[in-house]
Write a protein that holds these residues in place. Structure first.
Motif, PDB file in Angstrom:
ATOM      1  N   ARG A 197      26.320  42.536  28.346  1.00 13.11           N
ATOM      2  CA  ARG A 197      25.419  42.162  27.269  1.00 13.11           C
ATOM      3  C   ARG A 197      24.282  41.391  27.908  1.00 13.11           C
ATOM      4  N   HIS A 198      23.056  41.835  27.610  1.00 12.83           N
ATOM      5  CA  HIS A 198      21.935  41.133  28.201  1.00 12.83           C
ATOM      6  C   HIS A 198      21.326  40.194  27.177  1.00 12.83           C
ATOM      7  N   SER A 199      20.605  39.233  27.663  1.00 12.16           N
ATOM      8  CA  SER A 199      20.053  38.204  26.800  1.00 12.16           C
ATOM      9  C   SER A 199      18.835  38.716  26.066  1.00 12.16           C
ATOM     10  N   SER A 200      18.245  37.872  25.218  1.00  6.39           N
ATOM     11  CA  SER A 200      17.081  38.268  24.438  1.00  6.39           C
ATOM     12  C   SER A 200      15.900  38.522  25.353  1.00  6.39           C
ATOM     13  N   PRO A 201      14.866  39.279  24.863  1.00  3.79           N
ATOM     14  CA  PRO A 201      13.733  39.614  25.720  1.00  3.79           C
ATOM     15  C   PRO A 201      13.027  38.403  26.303  1.00  3.79           C
ATOM     16  N   ALA A 202      13.071  37.288  25.587  1.00  6.97           N
ATOM     17  CA  ALA A 202      12.347  36.115  26.053  1.00  6.97           C
ATOM     18  C   ALA A 202      13.151  35.274  27.037  1.00  6.97           C
ATOM     19  N   ALA A 203      14.441  35.580  27.153  1.00  8.07           N
ATOM     20  CA  ALA A 203      15.296  34.748  27.990  1.00  8.07           C
ATOM     21  C   ALA A 203      15.064  35.048  29.460  1.00  8.07           C
ATOM     22  N   PRO A 204      15.112  34.018  30.314  1.00  8.65           N
ATOM     23  CA  PRO A 204      14.919  34.249  31.746  1.00  8.65           C
ATOM     24  C   PRO A 204      16.118  34.961  32.345  1.00  8.65           C
ATOM     25  N   GLY A 205      15.874  35.713  33.408  1.00  8.34           N
ATOM     26  CA  GLY A 205      16.967  36.355  34.126  1.00  8.34           C
ATOM     27  C   GLY A 205      17.584  37.526  33.398  1.00  8.34           C
ATOM     28  N   SER A 206      16.842  38.172  32.492  1.00  9.49           N
ATOM     29  CA  SER A 206      17.372  39.324  31.779  1.00  9.49           C
ATOM     30  C   SER A 206      17.776  40.410  32.771  1.00  9.49           C
ATOM     31  N   LEU A 207      18.942  41.016  32.547  1.00  9.48           N
ATOM     32  CA  LEU A 207      19.442  42.023  33.480  1.00  9.48           C
ATOM     33  C   LEU A 207      18.667  43.328  33.392  1.00  9.48           C
ATOM     34  N   ALA A 208      18.100  43.639  32.232  1.00 10.27           N
ATOM     35  CA  ALA A 208      17.424  44.916  32.039  1.00 10.27           C
ATOM     36  C   ALA A 208      15.921  44.770  32.258  1.00 10.27           C
ATOM     37  N   PRO A 209      15.301  45.714  32.983  1.00  6.91           N
ATOM     38  CA  PRO A 209      13.867  45.622  33.260  1.00  6.91           C
ATOM     39  C   PRO A 209      13.002  46.213  32.150  1.00  6.91           C
ATOM     40  N   LYS A 210      11.741  45.779  32.102  1.00  7.77           N
ATOM     41  CA  LYS A 210      10.719  46.342  31.213  1.00  7.77           C
ATOM     42  C   LYS A 210      11.215  46.384  29.770  1.00  7.77           C
ATOM     43  N   LEU A 211      10.944  47.484  29.048  1.00 11.20           N
ATOM     44  CA  LEU A 211      11.328  47.551  27.639  1.00 11.20           C
ATOM     45  C   LEU A 211      12.833  47.690  27.445  1.00 11.20           C
ATOM     46  N   ALA A 212      13.571  47.940  28.507  1.00  8.18           N
ATOM     47  CA  ALA A 212      15.030  47.994  28.395  1.00  8.18           C
ATOM     48  C   ALA A 212      15.607  46.636  28.031  1.00  8.18           C
ATOM     49  N   SER A 213      14.806  45.580  28.155  1.00  6.57           N
ATOM     50  CA  SER A 213      15.280  44.248  27.786  1.00  6.57           C
ATOM     51  C   SER A 213      15.241  44.018  26.276  1.00  6.57           C
ATOM     52  N   LEU A 214      14.634  44.934  25.519  1.00  8.01           N
ATOM     53  CA  LEU A 214      14.609  44.804  24.064  1.00  8.01           C
ATOM     54  C   LEU A 214      16.009  45.010  23.493  1.00  8.01           C
ATOM     55  N   SER A 215      16.265  44.408  22.348  1.00 11.46           N
ATOM     56  CA  SER A 215      17.555  44.585  21.685  1.00 11.46           C
ATOM     57  C   SER A 215      17.649  45.985  21.093  1.00 11.46           C
ATOM     58  N   ASP A 216      18.858  46.384  20.715  1.00 13.28           N
ATOM     59  CA  ASP A 216      19.038  47.682  20.074  1.00 13.28           C
ATOM     60  C   ASP A 216      18.192  47.787  18.807  1.00 13.28           C
ATOM     61  N   GLN A 217      18.144  46.716  18.037  1.00 14.11           N
ATOM     62  CA  GLN A 217      17.368  46.726  16.801  1.00 14.11           C
ATOM     63  C   GLN A 217      15.883  46.937  17.093  1.00 14.11           C
ATOM     64  N   GLN A 218      15.384  46.278  18.123  1.00 13.60           N
ATOM     65  CA  GLN A 218      13.975  46.446  18.492  1.00 13.60           C
ATOM     66  C   GLN A 218      13.693  47.856  19.001  1.00 13.60           C
ATOM     67  N   LEU A 219      14.629  48.419  19.747  1.00 13.91           N
ATOM     68  CA  LEU A 219      14.455  49.789  20.217  1.00 13.91           C
ATOM     69  C   LEU A 219      14.501  50.770  19.046  1.00 13.91           C
ATOM     70  N   ALA A 220      15.367  50.512  18.076  1.00  8.23           N
ATOM     71  CA  ALA A 220      15.451  51.385  16.904  1.00  8.23           C
ATOM     72  C   ALA A 220      14.133  51.410  16.140  1.00  8.23           C
ATOM     73  N   GLU A 221      13.411  50.296  16.157  1.00  6.99           N
ATOM     74  CA  GLU A 221      12.128  50.231  15.455  1.00  6.99           C
ATOM     75  C   GLU A 221      11.082  51.143  16.082  1.00  6.99           C
TER      76      GLU A 221
END
Length: 243
Positions: A35-59
Motif C-alpha cells: 500500500r503506497h501513501s497519498s500523492p503528497a506524502a514523501p517517499g511514495s513507492l509509485a512514480p509519476k501518476l502511479a502515486s495517485l489513489s485508485d479513486q483518483q485514477l478512476a476519475e
C-alpha cells in the motif's frame, strides 16, 4: 435450414469461450504488493501518476455521460491502492490455442501494470445471445514493470495468425504502434475471429493500449463499436496527459 438455426447458438457459445479467456488472462497471481501513501506524502513507492489513489485514477476514466446515451454503463473501483508485482498464468485453460502463448492476444494480457479502476458499457442493440457483453471496456493501471509493455507488443507481433480448437481461427491486424517525443507509447490492433465450422461467422474485436506517466491505459471493443471506442480512449488519454 438446421445450420441457420444453429448458427446463433454456435456464435454465442464461441463468445462465451472468448469471454472466459479474457477473464482468465486478467486473473493475476499476486506475489508481492504494497500500500503506497497519498500523492503528497514523501517517499511514495509509485512514480509519476502511479502515486495517485485508485479513486483518483478512476476519475480519469470516462463517465456514463461520455458513452452513447442508450448504453448501460458500469464501473469497478478496486480501491486497494496497490502497487507491486504479480505474474499471469500462461495456461490457455484447455481452450487449445496454437501457439499457446497467443492466448493472451484475445484477452487483456499483462502489460506490466496493476489495474486500479475500470469502466465498461453495453450496447442495448446487441443480439440477445450477447446481452451481457462489455462492448467497450477501459482500464487504467499502475505500471510496475517497465519491460512489460514491450514484451506484450512483441507477443502480439508474433501472433498475427493463430487458432483455437474450441473456437476457430484468428487474424491480428496491428493498427498503430507509435512513440511520441514525451515518451508516450500507443499500440492498437484488431482481431478477426472466424468461428470454426461457420465460414461466414466472423467478428472483429478491437484492442488499444497506451503507456504514459507511470500508467497503462488499456481497452477493448466488440464488433461495430470501433468509432466510439477510439473517441473514448483518445479523450481519456488526453486527460491523463494533462493531469
Amino acid at each position: 435450414m438446421n445450420g441457420l438455426l444453429r448458427r446463433p447458438w454456435v456464435i454465442a457459445a464461441a463468445l462465451c469461450v472468448l469471454a472466459t479467456a479474457a477473464i482468465a488472462i486478467t486473473a493475476p497471481d499476486v506475489l508481492r504488493a504494497w500500500r503506497h501513501s497519498s500523492p503528497a506524502a514523501p517517499g511514495s513507492l509509485a512514480p509519476k501518476l502511479a502515486s495517485l489513489s485508485d479513486q483518483q485514477l478512476a476519475e480519469l476514466l470516462p463517465k456514463p455521460g461520455d458513452f452513447p446515451v442508450t448504453w448501460t454503463v458500469s464501473d469497478i473501483k478496486e480501491l486497494s491502492d496497490t502497487f507491486g508485482y504479480f505474474r499471469y498464468h500462461v495456461s490457455d485453460e484447455g481452450l487449445g490455442f496454437s501457439p499457446v502463448e497467443c492466448f493472451g492476444v484475445v484477452g487483456v494480457a499483462s502489460t506490466g501494470a496493476f489495474d486500479a479502476a475500470e469502466v465498461f458499457g453495453h450496447d442495448p442493440a446487441d443480439p440477445p445471445e450477447v446481452a451481457d457483453r462489455r462492448d467497450i471496456r477501459l482500464m487504467v493501471g499502475r505500471e510496475f514493470d517497465p519491460t512489460g509493455f514491450d514484451a506484450f507488443t512483441g507477443l502480439v507481433s508474433r501472433c498475427l495468425r493463430f487458432s483455437s480448437a474450441a473456437v476457430g481461427s484468428y487474424e491480428v491486424r496491428i493498427l498503430e504502434d507509435s512513440h511520441s517525443a514525451d515518451g508516450r507509447r500507443r499500440f492498437r490492433y484488431s482481431v478477426i475471429t472466424t468461428i470454426g465450422g461457420e465460414p461466414d461467422a466472423t467478428r472483429t474485436d478491437y484492442y488499444s493500449y497506451a503507456r504514459t506517466s507511470g500508467l497503462i491505459l488499456s481497452g477493448t471493443a466488440s464488433t461495430g463499436h470501433q468509432q466510439p471506442f477510439d473517441a473514448l480512449f483518445d479523450s481519456t488519454l488526453s486527460r491523463i496527459s494533462n493531469r
